[in-house]
Enzyme design. Structure first.
Site, PDB file in Angstrom:
ATOM      1  NE  ARG A 211       5.774  -3.131  -4.561  1.00 40.63           N
ATOM      2  CZ  ARG A 211       6.900  -3.681  -4.209  1.00 40.63           C
ATOM      3  NH1 ARG A 211       8.019  -3.272  -4.722  1.00 40.63           N
ATOM      4  NH2 ARG A 211       6.914  -4.644  -3.337  1.00 40.63           N
TER       5      ARG A 211
ATOM      6  CD  GLU B  92       7.488   4.605  -4.354  1.00 43.29           C
ATOM      7  OE1 GLU B  92       6.681   4.492  -5.278  1.00 43.29           O
ATOM      8  OE2 GLU B  92       7.222   4.346  -3.185  1.00 43.29           O
TER       9      GLU B  92
ATOM     10  CB  ILE C 172      -0.942  -0.009   1.227  1.00 47.03           C
ATOM     11  CG1 ILE C 172      -1.720  -1.332   1.285  1.00 47.03           C
ATOM     12  CG2 ILE C 172      -1.873   1.194   1.171  1.00 47.03           C
ATOM     13  CD1 ILE C 172      -2.496  -1.671   0.024  1.00 47.03           C
ATOM     14  CD  GLU C 173       4.770   1.531  -2.847  1.00 46.06           C
ATOM     15  OE1 GLU C 173       5.278   2.580  -3.272  1.00 46.06           O
ATOM     16  OE2 GLU C 173       5.258   0.414  -3.031  1.00 46.06           O
ATOM     17  N   GLY C 174      -0.401   4.422  -1.384  1.00 41.88           N
ATOM     18  CA  GLY C 174      -1.184   5.623  -1.617  1.00 41.88           C
ATOM     19  C   GLY C 174      -2.606   5.424  -1.139  1.00 41.88           C
TER      20      GLY C 174
END
Length: 373
Positions: free
Chosen positions: A372, A344, A162-164
Site C-alpha cells: 500500500r 504506488e 488508510i488508502e481507500g
C-alpha cells in the site's frame, strides 16, 4: 474444534508487565531515534519470522501488515500464518503470538496496521466505527474475546494505513479505542497513522486534525514530495507545522517514511548515505522527528534485501537520537481532505489510486507481496 479464548490471564498479564519493566528499552516515544518496520507481506519475496526481526537490535517497533478487511475482520501476513479458527476464515496465529511477546520482552512495540492498498475496509458511520473499536479491544488488546488471533498476547497499539474507501468514522474509532486504552490496567498503548506526503492527506487529513495520534509515519515516496525530491520538493516542514499547530497532540512525533530498497516503491528510494543526510538535517531543524519508518522488513533487513541499508539507517538514528522534551510524545492514552493521486508500487506491481472519499473498498483479495505504501 472451536477454540474459545478469553481475556489474558492475570498471570500472563503480570508476566507481560514484568517483562516490559525489565526489558532494555528499545522504543522510546520521546526520542528521534526510533526505527520502525512494517512486517507481514514479504514484499521482497521472502521474510524472516517476526521473532527473528525482533532479535535484531536495528528494530525498535514493528507494524503487522495487515488487518486488510474491517469491520468484517480479515488478516493477512503472507505465509507467516495460515491457520484459522474452526469454521471461520479468521486467522489464528499462535507462533506470531509467541513472537509478539518476544518482541515486547526486548522493549520493542508491536502495532497492528489496518488498511493497506489492497483490501475492503471502512466504516459507514461513527457508530459503526465505535462498535469496531470495542471489537478490536477484545480481539487484540486487553479486553475479552472468544476468538483472539494472537491468543493472550496483547498488542501495543494500532496503525491506520488508510488508502481507500470512505473517510468516515476514523476519528470516532480512535477516540473510542483510546477510551479502552485509558482503562487498560496501566499498559501503555499507541496510535499511529501512515498518510502519504501530500498535505493534507486525502484519506486521513480530517482524522489527523480531530483525533489524538502519538506517531505519524509519513510516506515520503511515490509522490512529488518524497525523499527523491529533497531538498526543494521534500515537504517535512508542512507536517512539522501541522504537528505544532493543528494536531490535537502537540507532542505528536513525525517519522520519515522510506522504501527499504529500490524495489520497495515506484519512486522515492534513496541510498543510506542520502537518507542519513536528510535525517540529520531534519533532526537539527525540527523537534518533531520521531525517527524513520520503512516498508518493509524484508526489503530493508534481509530475506530479500541486503540488510545493510536498514542497519545503516538505524545506526545513524541511534548515534544522534537522544530524547528531548520539546517534541516528545508520551504515548498518552487520552484523547477537509483534498484529493491526491499517487503511484504506488512493490517490485512487480504499480497501483495508481485517486482518493476521493468515495465509499468503495477496493479489491477484496489479501494484499500478498504488494504494498500500500
Amino acid at each position: 474444534m472451536f477454540a474459545r479464548l478469553h481475556r489474558p490471564s492475570m498471570v500472563s498479564w503480570l508476566v507481560s508487565l514484568v517483562l516490559a519493566a525489565t526489558a532494555a528499552l528499545a522504543f522510546d516515544p520521546s526520542s528521534s531515534s526510533n526505527f520502525v518496520v512494517y512486517w507481514g507481506q514479504s514484499s521482497a519475496g521472502s521474510q524472516k519470522s517476526l521473532g527473528e526481526y525482533c532479535q535484531d537490535s536495528t528494530v525498535d517497533a514493528i507494524a503487522l501488515a495487515f488487518l486488510y478487511q474491517f469491520p468484517n475482520t480479515k488478516l493477512d501476513f503472507s505465509s507467516a500464518c495460515k491457520t484459522t479458527f474452526s469454521g471461520t476464515d479468521l486467522l489464528h496465529c499462535p507462533d506470531i503470538a509467541a513472537d509478539i511477546k518476544l518482541c515486547q520482552s526486548k522493549g520493542k512495540i508491536v502495532l497492528l496496521s489496518m488498511g493497506g492498498a489492497a483490501g475492503s475496509y471502512g466504516f459507514s458511520s461513527d457508530a459503526d466505527a465505535k462498535a469496531y473499536a470495542d471489537t478490536m479491544w477484545g480481539m487484540f488488546f486487553g479486553g475479552s474475546g472468544d476468538q483472539r488471533p494472537f491468543d493472550d498476547a496483547v498488542l501495543d497499539g494500532v496503525d491506520l494505513d488508510i488508502e481507500g474507501g470512505s473517510t468516515s468514522g476514523y476519528a470516532a474509532f480512535v477516540t473510542q479505542l483510546r477510551s479502552h486504552f485509558s482503562s487498560g490496567g496501566g499498559k501503555q498503548y499507541y496510535v499511529s497513522a501512515a498518510p502519504q506526503c501530500p498535505f493534507p492527506d486525502a484519506m486521513l487529513g480530517s482524522t489527523l486534525n480531530s483525533a489524538y495520534f502519538d506517531m505519524v509515519f509519513v510516506q515520503f515516496y511515490n509522490n512529488y514530495c518524497g525523499l527523491d525530491a529533497y531538498p526543494q520538493g521534500f515537504n517535512y516542514d508542512a507536517w512539522d507545522k501541522w504537528a505544532k499547530t493543528q494536531s490535537p497532540n502537540k507532542n505528536v512525533k513525525i517519522y520519515i517514511g522510506a522504501p527499504g530498497s529500490q524495489s520497495a516503491a515506484g519512486r522515492g528510494f534513496v541510498d543510506a548515505s542520502t537518507l542519513n543526510t536528510i535525517v540529520n538535517s531534519v533532526r537539527s531543524s525540527y523537534s518533531t522527528l520521531g525517527g524513520v519508518m520503512t516498508w518493509d522488513a524484508s526489503q530493508a533487513l534481509g530475506s530479500g534485501g541486503s540488510g545493510s541499508w536498514g542497519s545503516s539507517i538505524s545506526s545513524n538514528l541511534k548515534a544522534g537520537g537522544s530524547s528531548n522534551s520539546s517534541g516528545g510524545s508520551g504515548g498518552s492514552n487520552g484523547a477537509n481532505s483534498t484529493n491526491s493521486t499517487s503511484t504506488e508500487s512493490s517490485s512487480a506491481e504499480i497501483t495508481t489510486a485517486t482518493t476521493t472519499g468515495s465509499s468503495g473498498g477496493g479489491s477484496s483479495s489479501a494484499p500478498k507481496r504488494r504494498r500500500r505504501i
